[in-house]
Design an enzyme around this catalytic site. Structure first.
Site, PDB file in Angstrom:
ATOM      1  N   LYS A  10      -3.062   7.867  -4.212  1.00  0.00           N
ATOM      2  CA  LYS A  10      -3.702   8.325  -2.961  1.00  0.00           C
ATOM      3  C   LYS A  10      -3.220   9.729  -2.623  1.00  0.00           C
ATOM      4  O   LYS A  10      -2.130  10.146  -3.041  1.00  0.00           O
ATOM      5  CB  LYS A  10      -3.420   7.372  -1.793  1.00  0.00           C
ATOM      6  CG  LYS A  10      -1.942   7.257  -1.360  1.00  0.00           C
ATOM      7  CD  LYS A  10      -1.466   8.319  -0.362  1.00  0.00           C
ATOM      8  CE  LYS A  10       0.037   8.241  -0.126  1.00  0.00           C
ATOM      9  NZ  LYS A  10       0.693   9.423   0.346  1.00  0.00           N
ATOM     10  N   VAL A  95       6.110   9.519 -10.512  1.00  0.00           N
ATOM     11  CA  VAL A  95       6.933   8.663  -9.643  1.00  0.00           C
ATOM     12  C   VAL A  95       7.596   9.501  -8.547  1.00  0.00           C
ATOM     13  O   VAL A  95       7.984  10.650  -8.787  1.00  0.00           O
ATOM     14  CB  VAL A  95       7.994   7.939 -10.499  1.00  0.00           C
ATOM     15  CG1 VAL A  95       8.936   7.108  -9.638  1.00  0.00           C
ATOM     16  CG2 VAL A  95       7.302   7.039 -11.525  1.00  0.00           C
ATOM     17  N   ALA A  96       7.720   8.900  -7.365  1.00  0.00           N
ATOM     18  CA  ALA A  96       8.335   9.572  -6.201  1.00  0.00           C
ATOM     19  C   ALA A  96       7.697  10.934  -5.968  1.00  0.00           C
ATOM     20  O   ALA A  96       8.354  11.957  -5.880  1.00  0.00           O
ATOM     21  CB  ALA A  96       9.850   9.710  -6.392  1.00  0.00           C
ATOM     22  N   ALA A  97       6.381  10.910  -5.874  1.00  0.00           N
ATOM     23  CA  ALA A  97       5.608  12.152  -5.840  1.00  0.00           C
ATOM     24  C   ALA A  97       4.825  12.344  -4.548  1.00  0.00           C
ATOM     25  O   ALA A  97       4.204  13.385  -4.344  1.00  0.00           O
ATOM     26  CB  ALA A  97       4.636  12.160  -7.024  1.00  0.00           C
ATOM     27  N   LEU A  99       2.396  10.167  -3.896  1.00  0.00           N
ATOM     28  CA  LEU A  99       1.068   9.694  -4.308  1.00  0.00           C
ATOM     29  C   LEU A  99       0.964   8.168  -4.241  1.00  0.00           C
ATOM     30  O   LEU A  99      -0.021   7.585  -4.689  1.00  0.00           O
ATOM     31  CB  LEU A  99       0.766  10.174  -5.740  1.00  0.00           C
ATOM     32  CG  LEU A  99       0.723  11.696  -5.922  1.00  0.00           C
ATOM     33  CD1 LEU A  99       0.605  12.063  -7.394  1.00  0.00           C
ATOM     34  CD2 LEU A  99      -0.444  12.298  -5.141  1.00  0.00           C
ATOM     35  N   GLY A 101       2.406   5.735  -5.848  1.00  0.00           N
ATOM     36  CA  GLY A 101       2.284   5.018  -7.118  1.00  0.00           C
ATOM     37  C   GLY A 101       2.825   3.596  -7.048  1.00  0.00           C
ATOM     38  O   GLY A 101       2.145   2.647  -7.476  1.00  0.00           O
ATOM     39  N   SER A 103       3.353   1.728  -4.389  1.00  0.00           N
ATOM     40  CA  SER A 103       2.548   0.935  -3.446  1.00  0.00           C
ATOM     41  C   SER A 103       1.246   0.499  -4.091  1.00  0.00           C
ATOM     42  O   SER A 103       0.768  -0.626  -3.879  1.00  0.00           O
ATOM     43  CB  SER A 103       2.220   1.764  -2.196  1.00  0.00           C
ATOM     44  OG  SER A 103       3.393   2.189  -1.572  1.00  0.00           O
ATOM     45  N   ASP A 136       2.336   1.776   2.826  1.00  0.00           N
ATOM     46  CA  ASP A 136       1.156   2.292   2.112  1.00  0.00           C
ATOM     47  C   ASP A 136       0.420   1.215   1.310  1.00  0.00           C
ATOM     48  O   ASP A 136      -0.654   1.471   0.784  1.00  0.00           O
ATOM     49  CB  ASP A 136       1.565   3.407   1.134  1.00  0.00           C
ATOM     50  CG  ASP A 136       1.867   4.724   1.845  1.00  0.00           C
ATOM     51  OD1 ASP A 136       1.518   4.848   3.034  1.00  0.00           O
ATOM     52  OD2 ASP A 136       2.446   5.613   1.197  1.00  0.00           O
TER      53      ASP A 136
END
Ligand code: ATP
Length: 288
Positions: A10, A95-97, A99, A101, A103, A136
């Protein structure tokens, strides 16, 4: 029996932080939309009563810290499922972006197990269960485009923006969401970023959508990590029509209408940043 479920990333088109709540969470208003950059979650039914997780990226936890594991665990406990599941996650979302991922993997697991275990839960019920795992996750159950309120778990689906390209660039740094919220100075007098975005989407006006992209967390992350701001500036310079940091970062996204231009933005960014993607907005939700 095996089921494969797509778990898309997202982005936040608008993110307003309203105030800090007594429970420690922040009250937010966000407009979120899914993009066509997705993990794949494979679910294989097991006869024994256990949950096994394997992830294509070795540094992502494969135990109860994995959000997909937590999704399976919540369903098993709530519905007293005596069977188990083997979960394989093929990661494509950085990862940990910012975005979502993890969730999205959790939401895909909820949707997939709903079928695998014949639970017949509605999206609304799955989203409520998802909220126990993370704010999220509820949005990721629905996908598409939505207004998210509360701590992000109250979802109202809305029309998606007109079709466009999205260039994503993730600088190689870790951002602590907790630290970003801790350092945020909430400006109660600030005008809503969500309202003009809702109007722009309602009017399907691409230029207005680009103009009204807004994220209250952006300036905090920029201060902590100036390279994120530089990526934003580069993305604008290469011709993206609207540019914003997603969530608490560090991924920056740019909206681009024409395919001819998206190559320029993508190739330009590749010179500065290893993790760059050119994808499409997903305009529909995603019943699996
Ligand atoms: P958000 O946008 O919701 O804040 P994010 O994109 O910043 O999320 P994630 O990619 O979801 O962050 O990962 C955050 C942390 O969650 C990682 O450091 C990782 O250890 C942990 N995690 C747990 N499950 C997963 C998963 N399935 N995929 C990726 N990370 C996971």
């Amino acid at each position: 029996m095996k089921i494969s479920v797509k778990a898309p990333a997202k982005i936040n088109l608008a993110l307003d932080v309203l105030h800090k709540r007594d429970d420690g969470f922040h009250e937010v208003e966000m407009i979120m939309t899914t993009v066509d950059l997705a993990d794949r979650v494979d679910l294989i039914e097991l006869n024994e009563d256990s949950i096994a997780v394997e992830v294509s990226e070795g540094f992502v936890p494969n135990d109860e810290r994995n959000l997909a594991y937590q999704a399976a665990d919540v369903l098993k406990k709530r519905f007293q499922i005596k069977k188990g599941v083997s979960i394989y996650i093929s990661k494509k979302i950085p990862v940990a972006a910012g975005l979502a991922g993890g969730s999205s993997d959790a939401a895909a697991t909820l949707r997939g197990l709903n079928l695998l275990w014949n639970l017949e839960l509605s999206d609304h019920e799955l989203a409520e269960i998802g909220a126990e795992i993370g704010s999220d996750v509820s949005f990721c159950v629905y996908g598409g485009t939505a207004l998210a309120t509360g701590r992000g778990e109250i979802i109202k689906q809305i029309e998606s923006p007109p079709p466009c390209w999205v260039v994503l660039a993730k600088p190689p740094i870790g951002v602590s969401t907790a630290e970003v919220y801790r350092k945020l100075n909430i400006d109660k007098a600030k005008e809503s970023g969500v309202q003009p975005m809702l109007q722009a989407i309602n009017e399907q006006n691409f230029d207005d959508i680009c103009e009204h992209l807004s994220n209250d967390l952006e300036s905090v992350t920029f201060k902590l990590h100036p390279e994120v701001k530089r990526i934003k500036e580069q993305m604008k310079r290469f011709g993206a029509e609207g540019v914003l940091m997603s969530g608490s970062g560090p991924t920056v996204f740019g909206l681009v209408k024409k395919e001819s231009r998206v190559h320029r933005v993508y190739n330009g960014l590749r010179g500065f940043c290893g993790d760059v993607y050119a994808v499409r907005l997903i305009s529909q939700g995603h019943p699996c």
